[in-house]
Scaffold this motif. Structure first.
Motif, PDB file in Angstrom:
ATOM      1  N   LEU A  72     -21.343 -26.262  70.550  1.00 24.70           N
ATOM      2  CA  LEU A  72     -20.429 -25.632  69.581  1.00 24.70           C
ATOM      3  C   LEU A  72     -19.581 -24.534  70.222  1.00 24.70           C
ATOM      4  CD1 LEU A  72     -22.861 -25.687  66.560  1.00 24.70           C
ATOM      5  CD2 LEU A  72     -20.573 -26.699  66.563  1.00 24.70           C
ATOM      6  N   LYS A  96     -29.681 -17.644  75.356  1.00 29.44           N
ATOM      7  CA  LYS A  96     -30.118 -18.114  74.032  1.00 29.44           C
ATOM      8  C   LYS A  96     -31.390 -17.386  73.599  1.00 29.44           C
ATOM      9  CE  LYS A  96     -29.190 -21.070  70.798  1.00 29.44           C
ATOM     10  NZ  LYS A  96     -27.953 -20.807  70.107  1.00 29.44           N
ATOM     11  N   GLY A 103     -32.478 -22.282  61.163  1.00 31.17           N
ATOM     12  CA  GLY A 103     -31.989 -21.744  59.890  1.00 31.17           C
ATOM     13  C   GLY A 103     -31.402 -20.345  60.019  1.00 31.17           C
ATOM     14  N   GLY A 105     -28.765 -19.871  62.004  1.00 30.92           N
ATOM     15  CA  GLY A 105     -27.332 -20.092  62.248  1.00 30.92           C
ATOM     16  C   GLY A 105     -26.879 -19.928  63.679  1.00 30.92           C
ATOM     17  N   GLY A 107     -26.116 -21.872  66.275  1.00 34.37           N
ATOM     18  CA  GLY A 107     -24.971 -22.656  66.759  1.00 34.37           C
ATOM     19  C   GLY A 107     -23.672 -22.190  66.120  1.00 34.37           C
ATOM     20  N   ASP A 141     -21.258 -22.902  58.067  1.00 35.42           N
ATOM     21  CA  ASP A 141     -21.709 -21.523  58.269  1.00 35.42           C
ATOM     22  C   ASP A 141     -20.788 -20.701  59.170  1.00 35.42           C
ATOM     23  OD1 ASP A 141     -23.924 -21.391  56.691  1.00 35.42           O
ATOM     24  OD2 ASP A 141     -25.378 -21.656  58.298  1.00 35.42           O
ATOM     25  N   THR A 181     -30.814 -29.907  59.316  1.00 35.69           N
ATOM     26  CA  THR A 181     -30.079 -29.533  58.094  1.00 35.69           C
ATOM     27  C   THR A 181     -29.617 -30.794  57.360  1.00 35.69           C
ATOM     28  OG1 THR A 181     -29.359 -27.531  59.207  1.00 35.69           O
ATOM     29  CG2 THR A 181     -28.113 -28.145  57.252  1.00 35.69           C
TER      30      THR A 181
HETATM   31  N1  LIG Z   1     -24.511 -23.377  71.144  1.00 32.79           N
HETATM   32  C1  LIG Z   1     -25.379 -24.014  70.342  1.00 32.79           C
HETATM   33  N2  LIG Z   1     -26.498 -23.377  69.932  1.00 32.79           N
HETATM   34  C2  LIG Z   1     -27.370 -23.999  69.102  1.00 32.79           C
HETATM   35  N3  LIG Z   1     -27.231 -25.234  68.655  1.00 32.79           N
HETATM   36  C3  LIG Z   1     -26.154 -25.930  69.048  1.00 32.79           C
HETATM   37  C4  LIG Z   1     -25.190 -25.339  69.897  1.00 32.79           C
HETATM   38  N4  LIG Z   1     -24.232 -26.240  70.083  1.00 32.79           N
HETATM   39  C5  LIG Z   1     -24.586 -27.336  69.413  1.00 32.79           C
HETATM   40  N5  LIG Z   1     -25.736 -27.181  68.770  1.00 32.79           N
HETATM   41  C6  LIG Z   1     -26.420 -28.171  67.907  1.00 32.79           C
HETATM   42  O1  LIG Z   1     -26.450 -27.672  66.553  1.00 32.79           O
HETATM   43  C7  LIG Z   1     -27.713 -27.903  65.949  1.00 32.79           C
HETATM   44  C8  LIG Z   1     -27.993 -26.818  64.905  1.00 32.79           C
HETATM   45  O2  LIG Z   1     -28.245 -25.636  65.572  1.00 32.79           O
HETATM   46  P1  LIG Z   1     -28.444 -24.216  64.876  1.00 32.79           P
HETATM   47  O3  LIG Z   1     -29.296 -23.416  65.805  1.00 32.79           O
HETATM   48  O4  LIG Z   1     -27.144 -23.651  64.482  1.00 32.79           O
HETATM   49  O5  LIG Z   1     -29.269 -24.583  63.568  1.00 32.79           O
HETATM   50  P2  LIG Z   1     -29.644 -23.713  62.350  1.00 32.79           P
HETATM   51  O6  LIG Z   1     -30.046 -22.340  62.769  1.00 32.79           O
HETATM   52  O7  LIG Z   1     -30.625 -24.504  61.536  1.00 32.79           O
HETATM   53  O8  LIG Z   1     -28.276 -23.585  61.585  1.00 32.79           O
HETATM   54  P3  LIG Z   1     -27.986 -23.447  60.051  1.00 32.79           P
HETATM   55  O9  LIG Z   1     -28.838 -22.386  59.480  1.00 32.79           O
HETATM   56  O10 LIG Z   1     -26.525 -23.079  60.138  1.00 32.79           O
HETATM   57  O11 LIG Z   1     -28.247 -24.814  59.497  1.00 32.79           O
HETATM   58  C9  LIG Z   1     -28.703 -27.920  67.121  1.00 32.79           C
HETATM   59  O12 LIG Z   1     -29.807 -28.748  66.856  1.00 32.79           O
HETATM   60  C10 LIG Z   1     -27.882 -28.430  68.295  1.00 32.79           C
HETATM   61  O13 LIG Z   1     -28.028 -29.816  68.448  1.00 32.79           O
END
Ligand SMILES: Nc1ncnc2c1ncn2[C@@H]1O[C@H](COP(=O)(O)OP(=O)(O)OP(=O)(O)O)[C@@H](O)[C@H]1O
Ligand SMILES: C[C@](O)(CO)[C@H](O)COP(=O)(O)OP(=O)(O)OC[C@H]1O[C@@H](n2ccc(N)nc2=O)[C@H](O)[C@@H]1O
Length: 288
Positions: A72, A96, A103, A105, A107, A141, A181
């Protein structure tokens, strides 16, 4: 005119919590109508940006096996570069800290911090509204991280109403399970019929409509919530898997974290009304 800068700039991509999350219905395109309260945490990934005068964009560091084209951070940089017909590029390094699919956020926050930073470093000069319109193409988000203020979100999460909340301390626990998600939002058993809020809502009385389903699908999430609830009011954030307990002091939150079972990971952080990414970016560009 562009304002090229070769000195690296490091910014945080903070975590968000959904202090409540209601699902009011499902649109024809599959997206859900939500009401949710977003706050930011003083904890997140670190992104270091170095601008170069070639158009290439690289992402290095903790990419955790994500292909460049799927990252992303890369998608955000390319989107801005194409939108503004920008001739410059950037090397971006990721540290990271936020659990992926947790959850919180991570990415979306990485994408938003990339848009905010490169908008300044490349001299694109887009407004926050324009950046949010670009960002929503990457995820529902992203706009809240661009907006950068504690807010109630409506629509699919992109219509934002800024609010003020007192600072709290949170103990956030990741129970080791990755929750998709998309899987939660397409599940037939998801609760999708919560009525819209009346004006006199109170955060502490409101829950997360994804929680019952995620607890059923992921027993570790249920266990983590039961464990946190022994100490303080606790909820799940987003579509999980992270759960959080809220405290009025750092010491109380740290005391709970110190007892965290070894099989789980967690962190303590305070909430921030203004996103720490915005605070850092404003400080950097005021100093110049
Ligand atoms: N820079 C990045 N960091 C994290 N995830 C990424 C990134 N780029 C792409 N992704 C993809 O996005 C997916 C969702 O990641 P994220 O960590 O944002 O989930 P989340 O915290 O559950 O988000 P949300 O709460 O917005 O649903 C990951 O499983 C991964 O495959
Ligand atoms: C649940 C939340 O984390 C709350 O903050 C977000 O709304 C999710 O935001 P996000 O991860 O940026 O979401 P996207 O990447 O746009 O979409 C992931 C998946 O969730 C579904 N999705 C997302 C947001 C929304 N309002 N309704 C949905 O049905 C999308 O159809 C997609 O299958």
């Amino acid at each position: 005119m562009t304002h090229a800068s070769t000195a690296p700039l490091t910014l945080i991509a903070p975590a968000k919590l959904n202090l409540f999350l209601h699902i009011n219905g499902r649109r024809k395109d599959g997206y859900h109508e939500l009401e949710t309260l977003f706050t930011f945490l003083e904890f997140g990934d670190d992104l270091t940006f170095t601008v170069n005068n070639e158009p290439n964009i690289t992402v290095t560091g903790d990419t955790n096996g994500i292909e460049l084209a799927d990252n992303l951070i890369y998608k955000a940089a390319r989107l801005l570069q194409q939108h503004c017909d920008c001739q410059q590029g950037a090397s971006i390094k990721l540290l990271k800290r936020l659990p992926m699919g947790g959850g919180v956020g991570g990415g979306s926050s990485d994408a938003a911090t990339t848009l905010l930073a490169l908008n300044k470093l490349w001299g694109c000069d887009l407004s926050l509204t324009e950046l949010a319109q670009l960002g929503v193409k990457l995820g529902a988000d992203v706009p809240v991280f661009i907006n950068g203020h504690t807010a109630i979100a409506h629509g699919i999460g992109e219509q934002l109403e800024n609010i003020e909340l007192p600072q709290s301390w949170f103990c956030v626990v990741h129970p080791g399970q990755h929750v998709s998600t998309a899987k939660i939002f397409t599940h037939p058993d998801l609760k999708r019929d919560t009525p819209k809020l009346k004006a006199d809502w109170q955060t502490e009385n409101l829950g997360n409509d994804c929680e019952a389903l995620v607890k059923k699908l992921c027993p570790e999430v249920e266990k983590a919530l039961q464990w946190l609830l022994k100490y303080a009011p606790s909820k799940m954030t987003g579509t999980g898997a992270c759960c959080f307990a809220e405290f009025s002091t750092e010491a109380q939150a740290q005391q709970v974290l110190a007892q965290l079972p070894e099989k789980w990971t967690g962190f303590v952080a305070s909430s921030a009304t203004l996103s720490p990414a915005h605070t850092a970016l404003n400080a950097h560009f005021e100093m110049k």
